[in-house]
Scaffold this active site. Structure first.
Site, short mmCIF file in Angstrom:
data_model
loop_
_atom_site.label_atom_id
_atom_site.label_comp_id
_atom_site.label_asym_id
_atom_site.label_seq_id
_atom_site.Cartn_x
_atom_site.Cartn_y
_atom_site.Cartn_z
CG HIS A 190 2.88 16.91 -5.19
ND1 HIS A 190 3.43 15.73 -5.69
CD2 HIS A 190 2.89 16.40 -3.89
CE1 HIS A 190 3.38 14.92 -5.31
NE2 HIS A 190 3.11 15.08 -3.98
NE ARG A 297 6.90 15.52 -2.02
CZ ARG A 297 6.86 16.50 -1.04
NH1 ARG A 297 7.69 17.34 -0.56
NH2 ARG A 297 5.76 15.94 -0.14
NE ARG A 334 8.56 10.91 -3.63
CZ ARG A 334 7.57 11.41 -3.16
NH1 ARG A 334 6.87 11.37 -2.11
NH2 ARG A 334 7.11 12.66 -3.95
CD GLU A 440 3.41 7.73 -0.69
OE1 GLU A 440 3.25 9.01 -0.72
OE2 GLU A 440 3.87 7.16 -1.52
CG ASP A 464 -0.13 9.91 -2.39
OD1 ASP A 464 -0.97 10.28 -3.17
OD2 ASP A 464 1.29 10.16 -2.61
CB CYS A 511 7.49 12.17 5.24
SG CYS A 511 6.74 11.03 4.00
C1 PEP Z 1 2.91 11.85 1.01
O1 PEP Z 1 2.06 11.33 0.04
O2 PEP Z 1 2.56 12.18 2.05
C2 PEP Z 1 4.27 12.26 0.60
C3 PEP Z 1 4.96 12.80 1.35
O3 PEP Z 1 4.42 12.13 -0.83
P1 PEP Z 1 4.02 13.06 -1.98
O4 PEP Z 1 3.09 14.32 -1.02
O5 PEP Z 1 5.13 13.69 -2.51
O6 PEP Z 1 3.23 12.37 -2.73
MG MG Z 2 2.99 10.49 -1.66
#
Ligand code: PEP
Ligand code: MG
Length: 587
Positions: A190, A297, A334, A440, A464, A511
């Protein structure tokens, strides 16, 4: 000059003195100016007083002689001349911050305990660790945290951390830090994603940089090359900065402003939107060629403040502004994807736990995301009220993260209905809000048909999904090499989701970071995916790749790739097939 190499996740070059953050042990290491010594020693004394008072209170509350005796021993340690007075001397002798001095004392005393024969005495190391943890916490009372401690570092610095959670990264003063590097992490980490939003050069996955780089050492971070130079000569620093600047100027420009909507060379419609972490980045994303915001996010709005300080009104204004910044493009927010630790105002919560005498283990698979917000319903309801109100001002969608099955979606939708009712009861205006689910968790992937039947769109969060499906923690450097987007299981799972969404005629996008890699993007297009959301910096290249590619050829490549048995075979095949067709050589 020594060099370390890792994964460059955010380009550019930055140089400065190392500030070392051992996040897992909650220790920050940096050199201080001579004028700062008195203030650091005063912090140690303040920590002693607060810790002593807390332990006195705990002893009063505890029933039973045995438990009281245990804390009596800890109370004695707080005043032991071997502990804090020694740490204060180290602060003066080595000119370092109080946290680091305390850690040195703990390391020394801990090794003495380790050498003791008597098992009872050896076990007292646990008590010492407990006391040192309490003192450390009390060095930054009131939840001040790393951000405030870092305030005394002299710029320019480079942050060297074992891991750097986004909630801390989002709060740091990046005008002081030229770059950061971490032991842990991968491209989908992240904080790596956040670094690209912040335009801070960053390298992750260095494994042991915190052990090899002493605080105060001059280091150069070249995010394009994934290289860290320790004690580089000045001319090397200048050369790296100039080269990085040159690369930036001659990098792939975004040429097709006129035709924002995209088609492959043989006319198949593809849509590219952006993942945005910070409100201020939405306009930048559109300038890079995004057709909308596919993932905002929202949890980063909570960084650095207790959840109840982020009111419905504040959120309403922020979401409305976001819509205005990208109008007429759509925005997908989200709901908060946070865990308990991030939700609690860090230090304060730890204080409560320490006082109760235990620690709660953290887990990305624990109480997080939709599971947490369904428990903290008012938090979710107020976010949904803000979103419903903002939806009156533009094309807004909401999506729920980390859903594991249909019951969670139904429950979340009922909270949404409650929020709508509350707004209606106030006589306030709300707008239409399309509802989506992030896929996810493997259980959501396998029940994508059920989810699709009860929502307006699905989005595959590959970051995820890959870690849950392959059982690989993307922040744990010991297993992060097993994080493999091209694993046949992942490709089959994506194919399964695509088929489920197509049968239900529900829009589906990807995404996760997976689509930011041009070769993988080509594969996904060949698999029939036509909507993507990615980090803004990846969009110009993604658009050029799509415009140049022939869908029919990609479909054949994807069909063959899905018959292969291992990720390296798929990767090699993909690279050969795309190069052979001259599809990728320019990127
Ligand atoms: C993902 O899990 O692909 C996603 C976009 O969410 P994050 O990376 O913020 O967990
Ligand atoms: Mg995620």
């Amino acid at each position: 000059m020594q060099r370390l190499s890792g994964i460059g996740v955010s380009g550019g070059a930055g140089a400065g003195r190392a500030v070392v953050l051992i996040q897992r042990a909650q220790v920050l290491r940096f050199s201080i100016a001579a004028s700062q010594i008195g203030a650091e020693i005063a912090r140690l004394e303040q920590a002693r007083q607060r810790s002593a008072a807390q332990l006195d209170r705990i002893q009063l509350r505890l029933p039973g002689h045995d438990l009281r005796t245990l804390f009596e021993a800890q109370r004695l340690m707080v005043d032991d001349p071997m502990l804090l007075p020694r740490a204060a001397s180290i602060v003066g002798e080595q000119r370092i911050n109080a946290e680091w001095a305390l850690q040195q004392v703990f390391d020394h005393l801990g090794s003495v305990f380790d050498g003791v024969e008597d098992p009872y005495l050896r076990e007292r190391k646990g008590d010492l660790a407990d006391v040192v943890g309490r003192l450390r916490m009390n060095l930054t009372p009131g939840g001040a945290g790393f951000r405030d401690v870092l305030g005394v570092c002299e710029a320019p610095c480079v942050l060297v951390a074992d891991e750097l959670p986004p909630s801390i990264a989002a709060q740091l003063d990046w005008t002081k830090f030229e770059a950061f590097i971490t032991d842990a992490g991968s491209r989908t980490y992240h904080t790596a994603i956040l670094a690209r939003s912040l335009h801070v050069p960053a390298i992750v996955g260095l494994h042991d940089a915190t052990a090899r780089i002493a605080p105060g050492t001059m280091i150069l971070v070249d995010g394009d090359e994934g290289a860290v130079s320790i004690e580089p000569p000045l001319e090397v620093v200048e050369k790296a900065r100039a080269a990085s600047e040159q690369r930036r100027r001659t990098g792939p420009p975004f040429h097709d402003h006129t035709a924002r909507s995209l088609k492959t060379a043989d006319g198949v419609d593809i849509r590219v939107e952006a993942n945005v972490d910070l409100l201020g980045d939405a306009a930048f994303a559109i300038a890079q060629g995004a057709e909308g915001i596919g993932l905002f996010r929202s949890e980063l709005l909570l960084a650095g403040r207790p959840a109840d300080e982020l009111t419905e009104e504040m959120q309403y204004e922020m979401y409305r502004q976001l819509l205005e910044d990208v109008r007429p493009a759509p925005v997908t927010v989200r709901t908060f994807d946070i865990d308990e630790d991030q939700l609690a105002s860090g230090e304060h919560r730890r204080d409560t736990l320490w006082a109760a005498g235990y620690e709660v283990p953290r887990s990305r698979l624990g109480l997080r995301s939709i599971r947490l917000t369904l428990k903290r319903r008012e938090l979710l309801r107020s976010q949904l009220r803000a979103l419903l109100r903002a939806a009156a001002h533009g094309d807004l969608r909401v999506m729920f993260p980390f859903v594991s099955g249909i019951e969670e979606l139904r429950e979340a939708r009922s909270v949404l209905a409650e929020a709508r009712q509350e707004i209606g009861a106030r006589g306030a205006e709300s707008g239409p809000l399309r509802v989506g689910v992030m896929i996810e968790v493997p259980s959501a992937a396998f029940t994508a048909d059920l989810l699709a039947a009860e929502c307006d769109f699905l989005t595959i969060g590959t970051n995820d999904l890959i870690q849950c499906c392959l059982a690989v923690d993307r922040t744990d450097e010991r297993v992060s090499h097993l994080y493999e987007p091209l694993h046949p299981a992942i490709l089959r799972l994506i194919r399964h989701i695509r088929r489920a969404a197509a049968r239900r005629k529900v829009p589906l996008s990807v995404c996760g970071e997976m689509a930011s890699d041009p070769a993988v993007l080509a594969l996904l297009v060949g698999m029939g995916l036509s909507q993507f959301s990615m980090t803004p910096a990846a969009i110009p290249v993604a658009r050029r790749v799509i415009l140049d590619m022939d869908f029919r050829e990609l479909r054949a490549i994807a069909a063959r790739a899905l018959t292969l048995e291992t990720a390296p075979e798929i990767e090699q095949y993909l690279s050969d097939a795309l190069t052979h067709r001259r599809m990728l050589e320019r990127y």
